[in-house]
Design a protein around this motif. Structure first.
Motif, PDB file in Angstrom:
ATOM      1  N   THR A 192      -9.215-100.548 -25.668  1.00 54.81           N
ATOM      2  CA  THR A 192     -10.444 -99.780 -25.881  1.00 54.81           C
ATOM      3  C   THR A 192     -10.840 -98.862 -24.623  1.00 54.81           C
ATOM      4  N   ASP A 193     -10.423 -99.313 -23.503  1.00 58.96           N
ATOM      5  CA  ASP A 193     -10.818 -98.374 -22.495  1.00 58.96           C
ATOM      6  C   ASP A 193     -10.002 -97.294 -22.438  1.00 58.96           C
ATOM      7  N   THR A 194     -10.633 -96.091 -21.629  1.00 58.41           N
ATOM      8  CA  THR A 194     -10.017 -94.817 -21.497  1.00 58.41           C
ATOM      9  C   THR A 194      -8.725 -95.237 -20.241  1.00 58.41           C
ATOM     10  N   ILE A 195      -7.673 -94.533 -20.801  1.00 60.28           N
ATOM     11  CA  ILE A 195      -6.480 -94.867 -19.945  1.00 60.28           C
ATOM     12  C   ILE A 195      -6.124 -93.625 -18.994  1.00 60.28           C
ATOM     13  N   LYS A 196      -5.937 -93.439 -17.739  1.00 62.71           N
ATOM     14  CA  LYS A 196      -5.600 -92.331 -17.098  1.00 62.71           C
ATOM     15  C   LYS A 196      -4.404 -92.602 -16.294  1.00 62.71           C
ATOM     16  N   GLN A 197      -3.365 -91.734 -16.367  1.00 61.18           N
ATOM     17  CA  GLN A 197      -2.237 -91.781 -15.557  1.00 61.18           C
ATOM     18  C   GLN A 197      -2.380 -91.001 -14.240  1.00 61.18           C
ATOM     19  N   VAL A 198      -2.081 -91.661 -13.071  1.00 62.80           N
ATOM     20  CA  VAL A 198      -2.585 -90.838 -11.744  1.00 62.80           C
ATOM     21  C   VAL A 198      -1.154 -90.901 -11.083  1.00 62.80           C
ATOM     22  N   ASP A 199      -1.059 -89.900  -9.987  1.00 63.65           N
ATOM     23  CA  ASP A 199      -0.006 -89.995  -9.099  1.00 63.65           C
ATOM     24  C   ASP A 199      -0.085 -90.870  -7.919  1.00 63.65           C
ATOM     25  N   ASP A 254      -3.121 -91.140 -24.272  1.00 61.91           N
ATOM     26  CA  ASP A 254      -3.380 -91.530 -25.924  1.00 61.91           C
ATOM     27  C   ASP A 254      -3.198 -93.175 -26.048  1.00 61.91           C
ATOM     28  N   ARG A 255      -4.403 -93.565 -25.963  1.00 58.99           N
ATOM     29  CA  ARG A 255      -4.301 -95.249 -26.371  1.00 58.99           C
ATOM     30  C   ARG A 255      -4.224 -95.526 -27.867  1.00 58.99           C
ATOM     31  N   SER A 256      -4.078 -95.003 -28.829  1.00 61.35           N
ATOM     32  CA  SER A 256      -4.096 -95.170 -30.123  1.00 61.35           C
ATOM     33  C   SER A 256      -2.947 -96.113 -30.441  1.00 61.35           C
ATOM     34  N   GLN A 257      -1.838 -95.921 -29.729  1.00 56.60           N
ATOM     35  CA  GLN A 257      -0.692 -96.776 -29.820  1.00 56.60           C
ATOM     36  C   GLN A 257      -0.388 -97.620 -28.831  1.00 56.60           C
ATOM     37  N   LEU A 258      -1.459 -97.968 -27.954  1.00 53.01           N
ATOM     38  CA  LEU A 258      -1.252 -98.926 -26.709  1.00 53.01           C
ATOM     39  C   LEU A 258      -1.946-100.176 -27.460  1.00 53.01           C
ATOM     40  N   ARG A 259      -1.503-101.290 -26.851  1.00 50.88           N
ATOM     41  CA  ARG A 259      -1.849-102.545 -27.188  1.00 50.88           C
ATOM     42  C   ARG A 259      -1.902-103.570 -26.148  1.00 50.88           C
ATOM     43  N   ALA A 260      -2.857-104.355 -25.859  1.00 52.37           N
ATOM     44  CA  ALA A 260      -3.051-105.481 -25.010  1.00 52.37           C
ATOM     45  C   ALA A 260      -2.429-106.582 -25.453  1.00 52.37           C
ATOM     46  N   VAL A 261      -1.501-107.282 -24.683  1.00 54.01           N
ATOM     47  CA  VAL A 261      -0.971-108.594 -25.296  1.00 54.01           C
ATOM     48  C   VAL A 261      -1.575-109.699 -24.757  1.00 54.01           C
ATOM     49  N   GLN A 262      -1.617-110.729 -25.777  1.00 57.04           N
ATOM     50  CA  GLN A 262      -2.076-112.007 -25.333  1.00 57.04           C
ATOM     51  C   GLN A 262      -0.797-113.056 -25.698  1.00 57.04           C
ATOM     52  N   THR A 263      -1.214-114.344 -25.697  1.00 57.87           N
ATOM     53  CA  THR A 263      -0.224-115.457 -26.066  1.00 57.87           C
ATOM     54  C   THR A 263      -0.933-116.465 -27.045  1.00 57.87           C
TER      55      THR A 263
END
Length: 229
Positions: A137-144, A154-163
């Motif tokens: 749900t957070d905005t994700i930035k790539q940094v150098d 683009d976070r639409s295909q990103l997921r946080a993994v649980q157990t």
């Protein structure tokens, strides 16, 4: 055929700052570990739980879980990967008929039973590896290296993994046989050997308790919502 859950609980929990192994930290009178193991068994889909405890705390952890006869304790290793491997090795004697194995964080002590059942069912239906996930749900930035933003991811295909993460037991054994270094994600080891990883819906209550702030949130969730279903 049995379903066995492995719980690597040999970590010292330095970030939590409780002065004891994180798994033994109490939440409203009961340890994270006891709540996590009881939750796995209460799902109705897990027959045995193997806990990898700190090597110098095996007796303490055994006593902590004494009320749960289906819980078994082995000495864990220096790294999480070592602990999971030792717990996995113990399955052959504890439940030789096991075909599904879960790996679960003791720090996710409030994981709903429905989520555990969903993971087991997906493996039983043919998925070699299954992970519960939540949308990012957070905005994700790539940094150098200098800390400057390179792009917005683009976070639409990103997921946080649980157990718990679930596996056909032969798949997890193959992944660990090939693992030569430290890993914090068991599904990632399956990916390395070319295995397909399926996802199911996670749950906000399956939060991982890492800091004192997380612990306060967990206490609030339990006090308001009660035990997860």
């Amino acid at each position: 055929m049995s379903v066995v859950a492995l719980v690597p609980a040999a970590g010292r929990g330095v970030r939590l700052g409780a002065g004891m192994p994180k798994a033994l930290v109490p939440v409203i009178g009961e340890s994270l570990l006891l709540r996590a193991v009881r939750g796995l068994l209460a799902s109705g889909r897990v027959q045995h739980v193997v806990v990898a405890a700190p090597a110098d705390q095996v007796e303490v952890v055994t006593a902590e879980l004494a009320a749960l006869p289906s819980a078994h304790v082995v000495a864990g290793g220096a790294e999480r990967t070592d602990s999971v491997r030792r717990a996995l090795d113990a399955v052959e004697q504890i439940a030789p008929d096991a075909r599904v194995v879960l790996v679960h964080d003791a720090a996710r002590a409030f994981t709903p039973a429905s989520m555990i059942r969903d993971v087991v069912s997906a493996v039983e239906q043919g998925a070699p590896a299954v992970i519960p996930v939540l949308p990012v749900t957070d905005t994700i930035k790539q940094v150098d290296d200098a800390g400057d933003v390179v792009s917005t991811v683009d976070r639409s295909q990103l997921r946080a993994v649980q157990t718990p993460q679930g596996f056909a037991i032969d798949v997890l054994r193959e992944a660990y046989a090939a693992a030569g270094d430290v890993a914090t994600d068991d599904a990632g080891l399956v990916e390395r050997v070319g295995g397909k990883v399926h996802t199911v819906a996670g749950h906000p209550h399956a939060l991982k308790i890492t800091t004192a702030f997380d612990l306060a949130i967990a206490e609030s969730v339990l006090a308001v919502a009660g035990e997860p279903e």
